[in-house]
Design a protein around this motif. Structure first.
Motif, PDB file in Angstrom:
ATOM      1  N   HIS A  33     -78.263  57.466  -9.029  1.00  0.00           N
ATOM      2  CA  HIS A  33     -79.236  57.080  -7.994  1.00  0.00           C
ATOM      3  C   HIS A  33     -80.603  57.670  -8.289  1.00  0.00           C
ATOM      4  O   HIS A  33     -80.756  58.882  -8.456  1.00  0.00           O
ATOM      5  CB  HIS A  33     -78.789  57.533  -6.611  1.00  0.00           C
ATOM      6  CG  HIS A  33     -79.734  57.072  -5.540  1.00  0.00           C
ATOM      7  ND1 HIS A  33     -79.686  55.806  -5.000  1.00  0.00           N
ATOM      8  CD2 HIS A  33     -80.803  57.690  -4.956  1.00  0.00           C
ATOM      9  CE1 HIS A  33     -80.661  55.667  -4.115  1.00  0.00           C
ATOM     10  NE2 HIS A  33     -81.359  56.791  -4.081  1.00  0.00           N
ATOM     11  N   GLN A  44     -77.258  55.943   2.173  1.00  0.00           N
ATOM     12  CA  GLN A  44     -76.217  55.658   1.192  1.00  0.00           C
ATOM     13  C   GLN A  44     -75.247  56.826   1.026  1.00  0.00           C
ATOM     14  O   GLN A  44     -74.029  56.642   0.999  1.00  0.00           O
ATOM     15  CB  GLN A  44     -76.850  55.316  -0.156  1.00  0.00           C
ATOM     16  CG  GLN A  44     -75.841  54.989  -1.257  1.00  0.00           C
ATOM     17  CD  GLN A  44     -76.525  54.721  -2.591  1.00  0.00           C
ATOM     18  OE1 GLN A  44     -77.732  54.482  -2.653  1.00  0.00           O
ATOM     19  NE2 GLN A  44     -75.775  54.770  -3.658  1.00  0.00           N
ATOM     20  N   SER A 128     -78.396  52.763  -8.381  1.00  0.00           N
ATOM     21  CA  SER A 128     -79.085  52.435  -7.124  1.00  0.00           C
ATOM     22  C   SER A 128     -80.413  53.161  -7.062  1.00  0.00           C
ATOM     23  O   SER A 128     -80.690  54.069  -7.850  1.00  0.00           O
ATOM     24  CB  SER A 128     -78.199  52.807  -5.926  1.00  0.00           C
ATOM     25  OG  SER A 128     -77.810  54.170  -5.983  1.00  0.00           O
ATOM     26  N   MET A 186     -78.710  48.192  -7.792  1.00  0.00           N
ATOM     27  CA  MET A 186     -78.738  48.011  -6.335  1.00  0.00           C
ATOM     28  C   MET A 186     -79.959  48.699  -5.726  1.00  0.00           C
ATOM     29  O   MET A 186     -80.048  49.922  -5.708  1.00  0.00           O
ATOM     30  CB  MET A 186     -77.453  48.573  -5.730  1.00  0.00           C
ATOM     31  CG  MET A 186     -77.347  48.457  -4.226  1.00  0.00           C
ATOM     32  SD  MET A 186     -75.756  49.072  -3.617  1.00  0.00           S
ATOM     33  CE  MET A 186     -75.939  50.844  -3.867  1.00  0.00           C
ATOM     34  N   CYS A 188     -82.171  49.919  -2.606  1.00  0.00           N
ATOM     35  CA  CYS A 188     -81.993  50.297  -1.203  1.00  0.00           C
ATOM     36  C   CYS A 188     -83.354  50.521  -0.544  1.00  0.00           C
ATOM     37  O   CYS A 188     -83.507  51.399   0.313  1.00  0.00           O
ATOM     38  CB  CYS A 188     -81.143  51.558  -1.108  1.00  0.00           C
ATOM     39  SG  CYS A 188     -79.492  51.411  -1.793  1.00  0.00           S
TER      40      CYS A 188
END
Length: 493
Positions: A33, A44, A128, A186, A188
């Motif tokens: 991340h 998350q 992410s 991904m 966010c």
């Protein structure tokens, strides 16, 4: 006695806070991340912590990735407490703390080789990011900007990247060379079509140095869209002190947030994903209706109250909502101009959604600040306010309130509040915006020259007229009187 947070002191922390039901030492890596700031750790990471507490998904732990210089300080603070985070969830009538442990490491800025190797690790199945709206190298229309200096630099040096997207490409390149299936990417962040925007930037950057590689990414890498929501203020000494005083926990960087949270996502994960549907994540075929609702009504609402509050010297969000003119301004604008053009959302009442937002904004315990809402307007206005303006104009509808929001933003960038207090800006475009805002006192069009912000809206005659009149009124009558005129339907020329 205050407990210094660490794995060794978890049993002591449980006297005042919930602690993980799992052993953090048994977790294994599954996610890289980028951007391990407050929102990620309140969102998350919380969903993963909830899942891990059920005994499931323990092979989906997070390895953080630092890129910005500030990430180095974050890493040191979290490493000192074994990457644990105390999250304090605050509703209007209750407060609770929990210690979370889904993060097992953070790779520091500058450790490029180690990070690329972690991205190439077959165990990394999801990458992410929460890198803010301004971190995607896109223009006002949401298109990739290949001329951005950071993108040009990474394209020249793809094996020594400095940006999130350059690093992702380097990791994907190694996986491709080793015959390892690509991870899912991904986003966010609060961006319309955040998965599509991420794909545009990743592929756009790849094309600058290797068109064949860009095509491979297009054919093989998944970019699910998602909508994320949780109000999460910045951490300061206030929050650190409250945690010590009220919960007897000494945390180097705790996170305070509201109780409410939401995550709506497309189910596009070729290498698998955590079973997040078991802890409240909604997996839907099309995120767009939920996302548009949130961006227009909630994020647009934040932008609506930010600038009149700054001009009236209001510091906290809940105090702004207690001001009768600002709360009435938000309600009138939402109900008359924003909500009527938001498309229907499955199983959702837009009016009830706005009522929930009012409740959330009124929460006095969060300590969310107006300066936080006002920051980075050059990236937020084109995403949260101006799309509503554009859509209403396209439908032949008036935009008195929305034009006032833009005028308030311009007046804010003149640099002083109505009382003469100097305003501190936090915007990458602050210098040019302030120069334009000062000129706009005499020539309102001077603030509408930024195509990357206003796009086609700036060329609309009605918008320019409404903007000019609102800005003139703000300068001659002041913020409070201008809001009164708007609420009385008298801010029309």
């Amino acid at each position: 006695m205050t407990v210094k947070l660490s794995l060794a002191t978890l049993d002591q922390a449980k006297a005042t806070a919930a602690i993980p039901a799992y052993d953090p030492k048994t977790l294994s890596h599954g996610i890289v991340h980028f951007g391990v700031g407050n929102f990620h750790r309140a969102h998350q990471a919380i969903y993963l912590d909830d899942l891990f507490n059920t005994g499931k998904g323990h092979d989906w732990a997070i390895t953080g990735a630092g890129v910005m210089p500030s990430d180095a300080a974050m890493r040191e603070k979290l490493k000192a407490q074994d990457f644990l985070t105390t999250v304090v969830e605050q509703d209007n009538n209750k407060t609770g703390a929990r210690v979370t442990a889904p993060m097992i490491d953070i790779i520091a800025p500058g450790e490029t080789a180690a990070l690329i190797e972690k991205l190439a690790d077959p165990a990394t199945r999801i990458v992410s990011m929460t890198i803010t709206e301004g971190g995607y190298f896109i223009d006002a229309a949401g298109h990739f900007n290949p001329a951005h200096p950071a993108m040009v630099e990474d394209a020249k040096n793809p094996t020594a990247p400095k940006t999130v997207f350059g690093l992702i490409l380097a990791g994907l390149k190694v996986r491709k060379e080793r015959g390892i299936a690509p991870f899912t990417i991904m986003s966010c962040d609060n961006i319309p079509g955040n998965g599509e925007v991420t794909e545009s930037t990743v592929i756009g950057l790849a094309k600058l140095s290797d068109a064949d590689f860009a095509h491979w990414i297009h054919e093989n890498v998944a970019f699910p869209n998602s909508m994320v929501d949780r109000i999460t203020p910045a951490t300061g000494q206030r929050e650190i002190d409250i945690l010590r005083q009220d919960f007897n926990i000494d945390d180097n960087w705790p996170v305070f947030c509201e109780e409410f949270k939401q995550w709506v996502m497309e189910d596009k994960f070729p290498l698998g994903r955590p079973a997040l549907e078991e802890v409240g994540v909604q997996f839907v075929p099309d995120v767009a209706p939920y996302e548009l609702m949130k961006l227009r009504i909630l994020n647009g609402g934040h932008a609506t109250i930010a600038y009149p509050s700054e001009l009236l010297d209001i510091h906290f969000v809940h105090e702004a909502m207690e001001h009768p003119l600002i709360r009435a301004f938000l309600a009138k604008l939402e109900k008359e101009e924003i909500i009527p053009i938001v498309p229907p959302v499955p199983d959702t009442s837009l009016d009830a959604y706005f009522d929930l937002i009012e409740h959330r904004f009124l929460n006095p315990k969060i300590g969310d600040t107006i300066p936080r809402l006002a920051q980075d307007g050059s990236n937020r206005q084109p995403k949260f306010i101006l799309p509503s303006t554009r859509d209403r104009l396209d439908q032949g509808l008036d935009i008195v309130g929305l034009s006032l929001v833009s005028a308030l933003w311009c007046r804010y960038f003149a640099g002083t509040s109505d009382s003469g207090r100097k305003i501190a800006f936090n915007d990458t475009s602050a210098e040019k915006l302030q120069a334009a805002a000062i000129k706009a006192k005499e020539d309102p069009d001077a603030f509408l020259v930024f195509d990357e912000i206003f796009g086609e809206v700036s060329g609309n005659e009605l918008f320019r007229k409404r903007f000019a009149h609102a800005l003139k009124t703000l300068w001659t009558e002041g913020t409070a009187k201008t809001l009164e005129l708007y609420l009385a339907d008298e801010l029309v020329k």
